[in-house]
Motif scaffolding. Sequence first.
Motif, short mmCIF file in Angstrom:
data_model
loop_
_atom_site.label_atom_id
_atom_site.label_comp_id
_atom_site.label_asym_id
_atom_site.label_seq_id
_atom_site.Cartn_x
_atom_site.Cartn_y
_atom_site.Cartn_z
N UNK A 26 15.24 22.41 -6.07
CA UNK A 26 15.16 21.17 -5.61
C UNK A 26 16.43 20.78 -4.87
N UNK A 27 17.62 21.36 -4.97
CA UNK A 27 18.69 21.20 -4.08
C UNK A 27 18.46 21.62 -2.83
N UNK A 28 18.13 23.02 -2.74
CA UNK A 28 17.71 23.47 -1.70
C UNK A 28 16.70 22.89 -0.74
N UNK A 29 15.95 22.44 -1.31
CA UNK A 29 14.73 21.41 -0.54
C UNK A 29 15.56 20.12 -0.03
N UNK A 30 16.11 19.48 -0.76
CA UNK A 30 16.92 18.44 -0.39
C UNK A 30 17.67 18.79 0.87
N UNK A 31 18.38 19.85 0.56
CA UNK A 31 19.50 20.35 1.77
C UNK A 31 18.66 20.54 2.98
N UNK A 32 17.43 21.36 2.94
CA UNK A 32 16.69 21.67 4.16
C UNK A 32 16.13 20.16 4.68
N UNK A 33 15.77 19.28 3.92
CA UNK A 33 15.21 17.92 4.45
C UNK A 33 16.20 17.29 5.22
N UNK A 34 17.43 17.21 4.58
CA UNK A 34 18.51 16.45 5.21
C UNK A 34 18.92 17.38 6.68
N UNK A 35 18.84 18.49 6.48
CA UNK A 35 19.30 19.19 7.83
C UNK A 35 18.31 19.25 8.90
N UNK A 36 17.23 18.93 8.60
CA UNK A 36 16.05 18.87 9.46
C UNK A 36 15.95 17.01 9.99
N UNK A 84 7.28 19.73 7.02
CA UNK A 84 6.76 21.10 7.04
C UNK A 84 6.66 21.56 8.49
N UNK A 85 6.26 20.68 9.46
CA UNK A 85 6.21 21.11 10.95
C UNK A 85 7.60 21.47 11.35
N UNK A 86 8.67 20.54 11.26
CA UNK A 86 10.04 20.71 11.69
C UNK A 86 10.57 22.01 11.17
N UNK A 87 10.08 22.15 9.72
CA UNK A 87 10.54 23.42 9.04
C UNK A 87 9.93 24.75 9.68
N UNK A 88 8.95 24.73 10.04
CA UNK A 88 7.96 25.74 10.75
C UNK A 88 8.59 26.00 12.02
#
Length: 113
Positions: free
Chosen positions: A88-98, A108-112
């Motif tokens: 969840x920390x990794x998901x939150x970090x990725x979410x913030x980075x995007x 999901x589109x931004x991550x892709x």
Amino acid sequence: AVTQAWRAALDGGVYSGSEHANGNAKASANGVNGSSANGGGVNGGESRAGKGLQVSPMLEAFGVQLRVADDAFGPMMQPVVRNEESNMKKVNSAWAALGSPVMLKQFLEAEKA
């Protein structure tokens, strides 16, 4: 508590945890069990098809689910809960980075990309 957190996520709200104290009564009153005075189902039978899932309340619901599992199963589930907390920390970090997109589809589109 978990049902209320997911209901808040699906409705685009935020679960505060205060629902836990009277969660069963509130769940029945709100039709969480699939029946309500409004015609059954969540939101009185209203379909969520075509509606998006907001990321922030969804992540909060996952957190509530982890806390409940940790409390309910104790030492047996601690390795699983700790692993999921790390995820969840990794998901939150990725979410913030995007840029913290509001909707799951946008995330999901931004991550892709």
